[in-house]
Design a protein around this motif. Structure first.
Motif, PDB file in Angstrom:
ATOM      1  N   LEU A 127       2.375  -2.675  -1.865  1.00 39.79           N
ATOM      2  CA  LEU A 127       3.022  -1.271  -1.590  1.00 39.79           C
ATOM      3  C   LEU A 127       4.791  -2.180  -0.915  1.00 39.79           C
ATOM      4  O   LEU A 127       5.102  -1.129  -0.633  1.00 39.79           O
ATOM      5  N   THR A 171      10.898   6.838  10.071  1.00 36.92           N
ATOM      6  CA  THR A 171      10.013   7.017  10.306  1.00 36.92           C
ATOM      7  C   THR A 171       9.041   7.777   8.839  1.00 36.92           C
ATOM      8  O   THR A 171       7.593   7.791   9.219  1.00 36.92           O
ATOM      9  N   THR A 172       9.428   8.693   8.033  1.00 37.49           N
ATOM     10  CA  THR A 172       8.854   8.861   6.991  1.00 37.49           C
ATOM     11  C   THR A 172       7.776   7.760   6.409  1.00 37.49           C
ATOM     12  O   THR A 172       6.705   7.613   5.828  1.00 37.49           O
ATOM     13  N   MET A 182       4.864   6.146   8.436  1.00 40.30           N
ATOM     14  CA  MET A 182       3.643   6.816   8.157  1.00 40.30           C
ATOM     15  C   MET A 182       3.107   7.042   7.481  1.00 40.30           C
ATOM     16  O   MET A 182       1.282   6.587   6.936  1.00 40.30           O
ATOM     17  N   THR A 183       3.672   6.996   6.087  1.00 44.42           N
ATOM     18  CA  THR A 183       3.012   6.415   4.737  1.00 44.42           C
ATOM     19  C   THR A 183       2.165   4.708   4.585  1.00 44.42           C
ATOM     20  O   THR A 183       1.203   4.470   4.235  1.00 44.42           O
ATOM     21  N   LEU A 239      -0.581   4.771   7.233  1.00 41.61           N
ATOM     22  CA  LEU A 239      -2.313   6.049   6.441  1.00 41.61           C
ATOM     23  C   LEU A 239      -2.565   4.405   5.326  1.00 41.61           C
ATOM     24  O   LEU A 239      -4.091   4.562   5.474  1.00 41.61           O
ATOM     25  N   LEU A 240      -2.208   4.455   4.412  1.00 44.07           N
ATOM     26  CA  LEU A 240      -2.365   2.664   3.649  1.00 44.07           C
ATOM     27  C   LEU A 240      -2.775   1.718   4.264  1.00 44.07           C
ATOM     28  O   LEU A 240      -4.107   1.665   3.872  1.00 44.07           O
ATOM     29  N   VAL A 256      -4.207   1.417   7.161  1.00 39.00           N
ATOM     30  CA  VAL A 256      -5.678   1.812   7.752  1.00 39.00           C
ATOM     31  C   VAL A 256      -6.743   2.343   6.558  1.00 39.00           C
ATOM     32  O   VAL A 256      -7.756   2.084   7.130  1.00 39.00           O
ATOM     33  N   VAL A 257      -6.234   3.204   5.791  1.00 34.12           N
ATOM     34  CA  VAL A 257      -7.498   3.829   4.060  1.00 34.12           C
ATOM     35  C   VAL A 257      -8.131   2.279   4.220  1.00 34.12           C
ATOM     36  O   VAL A 257      -8.600   2.139   4.004  1.00 34.12           O
ATOM     37  N   VAL A 258      -6.902   0.815   3.760  1.00 31.80           N
ATOM     38  CA  VAL A 258      -7.572  -0.264   2.663  1.00 31.80           C
ATOM     39  C   VAL A 258      -8.073  -0.912   4.211  1.00 31.80           C
ATOM     40  O   VAL A 258      -9.308  -1.682   4.022  1.00 31.80           O
TER      41      VAL A 258
END
Lengths: 408, 417, 225
Positions: free
Chosen positions: B40, B272-273, B276-277, B280-281, B283-285
């Protein structure tokens, strides 16, 4: 003997809860992962909703309103020839929930000072009615327009600088009269307005509606802008007006500002994609934990099967465990997000990005927007995911034969 | 005692690799998670790169070029008298500069355009048609007629033409104030019309021949902008010293970042947007990988106890777990990158038809987007997210692995299987 | 002396009530001996074995293994002591499940930094001497309990340790397999002079050893050759 048996829900909850607690460490990590995902998604989403709202408001306040009445052809060839007169009492066709409406003349014009010449949109307005547009909130140096008969000008700050002029001085305006002839006239500047979106200051010059009608030699107007209490009232308003104002176009802001409208739609799409992607990333960790939890309890589950627990109760146990983990994670995440939202709810200063925000139709101070529907979506999506993730682990659990497990 | 300096410990790698397959599902889940994130992020980044290239290309291509030379005061205060003398010579000075693809001089002024009784304000730009066509896309947005075939031709936006009620072949009068303060007047024949889709351009821009413009506005050979197109828009900042060397004293060089500040900022906001996405992705993984390793270490407590008992150092065990982490990461990266290539390479060749997506066509004109978007792959895109993911995976493995250091051998051996 | 323990005590304070696993044990082990530590569970035999093997540190007292004072060593030095001087055989879970028999034996030589060719030949020889040549490529899961224990012994002796420690080596084995295992240990002890210390409550093991030390409640209560 085949008695109908109820699912022992309370027992299942108890078992799952204790099992989760038994592996605090790994479940704590999983919970944090879910919480971080939910917090992150919710915050990003509030930001995007904020931007969306901002773009929408700006488009609407930018002299558009939710709904506008125009003469056919005006949009392609704006000018007083495309003006119209409305019958008395046209507004009776408006349904409830109208915040306000304003009649205007809006024509292209050229403005000249002693030194400079610029092209602008000249608007004849009734100042009282303009509370529905950005003009209502704008700060003014000098005086505001006194009423529809006021023949002085209200000029944007940036244009004033470009023309090198000031309140009290005179400007010459050149525009097209109703008879097709060029009108040229001198006007005194009453005041200088400052708009939140600087670009507007260059584009619009205001004067009294009646004064402008007199200059152009007409009784007509070129538009009626209608501001509603809520966006959802748009469709009934358009429907109500379309029948009553004949031979005129009744248009939604989405048609008048297609760029802003499509950006709003696209950000809607982006929000859903973001949800699915980030929540989807959680599936991997969830499946891992659940499968391990099942494999660790082979003996226990085998024993439970041996003493007569039905397969579907075993499945239920896995699903309940998965849902409990997810529910706690989502709740934590939402609380964190709410706390952080409270922190930034007053707005974030984005002055550094001023030029670009304005070009996207956004304000320099950005206020995140909290939409309960998105929270519901997160909750529903996450619970669906937790059930989905428990599918394979549950199948593994059902395959356990009482003897296999005990023999290990 | 034999030499114990670290060297290729082939058996360690073998143990690590085979251990991954003891928990197949877990390994695949971790690797797929990493692959999912990398896929992604890399696809997202290629689309971003493609989008930004397109933004820059379309925005700079329409009028502004990659850089401009102006009178020092003109940018902040565009008055006719703030001009550069000997504009034609100036333009030729830049033509020899390496990296410069095209140069065009322009003179411009705001003026009243009249046809009969009708008058509208417009930005009148005097151009050298041959040089400007090499640099600006405006001539390609031809809606009718021809692009400035003769010195007294005018090239008009369709919206302006509608407002004036004119057609190709009609004559227009341009009235303004000249550089010396006199009245500037110019009569031109509309030989062509353009439609860019950007309302403010189509409604308020008029191009005429440079010589006619200079004569009508008392400019002599002066111009307001010398517009420069370079080989690579992103490289223009690096070219500043060379361009400045070719510039006369008293000129001001502006690159597209300065000419179109909203473009650079739009890219920043979008970046920037997106960033951030991505974070997040990732870190979660990474956290689900931490989870997988916690379970792995927990399950193998006895094995680690035995290894410690026979004299393996905790550091070596942690090393072995790190090898496992790297293997999982490598599998995930292969999955992610392969999927990314599968999506991006074909799309990079044919492009995505933006005009076909509902809602996009309306935006395309205003948002400086072309009809087709080509996602762009580069090394940075392919390396950045796998790099961060490697770090994330290693940390994920180390968090539980460090427990081995605190492990009590005797207790570990006693641990139930 | 291979092992000399003087006044060794080990107290566990982990729980509310302190547990005295060893209370001032004196114990010597000479080269070439095969001593078995006997006693009921909780008598301290495993703790003594762990202390001698450098897996556990005594609370007080001194333990000297092959001339080295164990209590003075750091964790890393203890690792090296175990790696170089001691061979371990546990009651179960001796082997790395993902490696074959040969690889398991080789693994410990690799820890020592022995190069590949030598590793191979020494491991093969060790497996051969225990009659395991045919099982070289089998993984632990594909072998019987007795075979696994013999691989563990092969791994323990391949480094030529001064002391072989075996904690309940027969716990999970049937009688005939236990007998085979004990014969292997006996021949190692007699023919190659390997010093062995076992902790067990299996009377069959005691029949093979050269000396038996009985423990009860953390004290040595009998020592008969």
């Amino acid at each position: 003997m085949n008695r109908a048996r109820r699912m022992p829900v309370k027992l299942l909850m108890q078992l799952s809860w204790r099992n989760i607690w038994r592996h605090r460490r790994r479940n704590a990590i999983l919970l944090s992962a879910i919480a971080i995902a939910v917090t992150g998604v919710t915050l990003l989403n509030m930001m995007m909703r904020g931007m969306q709202q901002d773009m929408m408001n700006t488009a609407i306040e930018n002299l558009t309103g939710h709904v506008k009445i125009l003469a056919p052809g005006y949009r392609d060839d704006p000018g007083i020839e495309r003006g119209f007169e409305v019958v008395e009492g046209w507004q009776t066709a408006l349904p409830g929930g109208v915040q306000g409406w304003a009649k205007r003349i809006r024509v292209p014009a050229v403005v000249m000072s002693e030194r400079e010449t610029r092209g602008i949109q000249l608007l004849g307005v009734d100042p009282v009615r303009e509370s529905i547009s950005f003009l209502g909130d704008a700060t003014v140096d000098g005086e505001r327009l006194a009423g529809p008969g006021d023949s002085r000008l209200l000029v944007g700050g940036l244009l004033t600088e470009a023309l090198d002029t000031a309140p009290g001085r005179r400007l010459v305006l050149v525009t097209q009269g109703a008879d097709g002839r060029t009108r040229e006239a001198g006007f005194r500047i009453a005041g200088v307005y400052r708009a939140e979106i600087a670009g507007l200051e260059k584009a619009f010059v205001f004067t009294g509606l009646e004064a402008l009608q007199q200059l152009l030699g007409t009784d007509k107007i070129t538009e009626i802008s209608i501001r509603l209490d809520h966006e959802d009232l748009e469709a009934p308003t358009i429907a109500g007006l379309t029948g009553s104002v004949e031979n005129l176009d009744v248009l939604s802001w989405r048609e008048l500002e297609p760029q802003a409208a499509s950006m709003v739609e696209i950000s809607d799409m982006a929000i859903y994609i973001l949800f699915v992607i980030v929540m989807g990333a959680l599936v991997f960790g969830l499946v891992n934990t659940l499968v391990t939890a099942v494999m660790e309890r082979l003996r226990e589950l085998g024993m439970l099967r041996a003493i007569g627990m039905r397969p579907r109760v075993v499945v239920a146990q896995v699903v309940v465990e998965s849902s409990i983990i997810m529910a706690i994670g989502v709740a934590t995440g939402l609380m964190l997000a709410a706390a952080m939202f409270a922190f930034v709810a007053d707005g974030i200063d984005l002055t550094a990005f001023d030029d670009s925000l304005a070009s996207f139709g956004m304000r320099p101070t950005f206020v995140p927007v909290f939409d309960i529907r998105d929270v519901v979506l997160v909750v529903v999506l996450s619970l669906a995911l937790s059930v989905l993730a428990s599918f394979y682990p549950a199948r593994r659990a059902v395959k356990i034969k009482p003897l296999d497990a005990l023999r290990r | 005692m034999a030499d114990r300096s670290p060297r290729t410990r082939t058996l360690f790698v073998r143990v690590a690799w085979r251990n991954l397959w003891r928990r197949r599902l877990r390994t695949w889940m971790s690797a797929s998670g990493i692959g999912f994130a990398i896929f992604l992020v890399t696809v997202g980044m290629s689309f971003q790169a493609g989008t930004y290239d397109a933004w820059i290309e379309t925005a700079t291509g329409l009028m502004s070029g990659h850089a401009q030379v102006q009178h020092p005061a003109y940018f902040d205060n565009p008055e006719v008298r703030h001009s550069l003398a000997e504009g034609t010579d100036l333009a030729s000075q830049f033509e020899g500069v390496p990296g410069v693809v095209a140069v065009a001089p322009r003179a411009e002024a705001f003026a009243l355009v009249s046809v009969g009784e009708r008058s509208f304000g417009a930005m009148v730009i005097g151009v050298d048609p041959v040089r400007d066509a090499a640099l600006s896309d405006l001539s390609t947005h031809l809606a009718a007629g021809e692009y400035l075939p003769s010195p007294d031709s005018a090239f008009v936006g369709t919206a302006l033409a509608t407002n004036l009620g004119i057609e190709v072949g009609d004559e227009i009068v341009v009235l303004g104030s000249g550089a010396e303060g006199g009245v500037a007047a110019l009569v031109s024949r509309v030989d062509g019309m353009f439609e860019t889709g950007r309302v403010e351009v189509d409604r308020s821009v008029l191009q005429v021949g440079l010589a006619a413009m200079q004569a009508g506005f008392e400019l002599g050979d002066a111009v307001h902008r010398v517009v420069i197109k370079t080989r690579d828009a992103r490289g223009v900042t690096g070219m500043r010293p060379i361009l400045e060397a070719a510039m006369p004293a008293g000129g001001r060089l502006l690159d597209w970042n300065e000419l179109l500040p909203e473009l650079e900022q739009a890219i920043q906001i979008d970046r920037t947007t997106a960033a951030m996405t991505y974070w997040l992705l990732l870190v979660v993984v990474a956290m689900s990988v931490v989870n997988a390793f916690i379970m792995t270490v927990f399950e193998r407590t006895r094995e680690f106890g035995m290894l410690l008992a026979i004299g393996m150092r905790p550091g070596s065990i942690i090393g072995m777990l790190s090898i496992e982490a790297v293997c999982v990461w490598a599998m995930g990266t292969v999955i992610g990158i392969l999927l990314c290539l599968l999506v991006v390479v074909p799309l990079g060749m044919v492009g995505i038809d933006l005009a076909g997506i509902e809602g996009m066509d309306a935006m395309a004109g205003q948002l400086m987007m072309p009809d087709r978007l080509y996602p762009a792959l580069n090394v940075e895109v392919l390396v950045e997210s796998p790099g961060w993911m490697l770090l994330g995976t290693l940390i994920a493995a180390l968090i539980p692995a460090l427990r081995v250091r605190r492990m009590q051998v005797v207790e570990a051996l006693r641990e139930e299987e | 002396m291979v092992v000399e323990c003087r006044d060794v005590s080990r107290t566990y304070d982990d729980d509310a009530v302190p547990v005295h696993a060893l209370r001032g044990v004196d114990f010597q082990l000479a080269a070439g001996e095969w001593v078995s530590l006997a006693g009921p569970s909780g008598s301290g035999k495993s703790t003594l074995l762990h202390v001698i093997g450098g897996l556990d540190q005594p609370t007080t007292g001194s333990v000297v293994v092959d001339g080295v004072e164990v209590t003075a060593l750091s964790a890393a030095q203890l690792s090296d002591l175990r790696l170089d001087k001691i061979g371990f055989v546990f009651q179960s879970y001796n082997l790395i499940p993902v490696l074959s028999a040969l690889e398991n034996v080789e693994f410990i030589l690799q820890l020592q930094g022995v190069d590949r060719a030598e590793r191979r030949s020494r491991s093969r020889e060790a497996l051969h001497s225990l009659g395991l040549s045919d099982l070289e490529n089998r993984r632990p899961g594909e072998m019987s309990g007795g075979q696994q224990q013999r691989v563990a012994i092969a791994r323990a002796i391949v480094t030529e340790p001064v002391l072989l420690l075996a904690d309940e080596p027969s716990a999970n084995l049937d009688t005939s397999t236990t007998r085979e295992l004990l014969e292997v240990l006996q021949s190692l002890n007699r023919e190659r002079g390997v010093t062995i210390l076992t902790a067990t409550h299996d009377p069959m093991v005691m029949g093979y050893t050269t000396r038996q030390v009985n423990l009860r409640d953390g004290n040595v209560v009998g020592d008969n050759a």
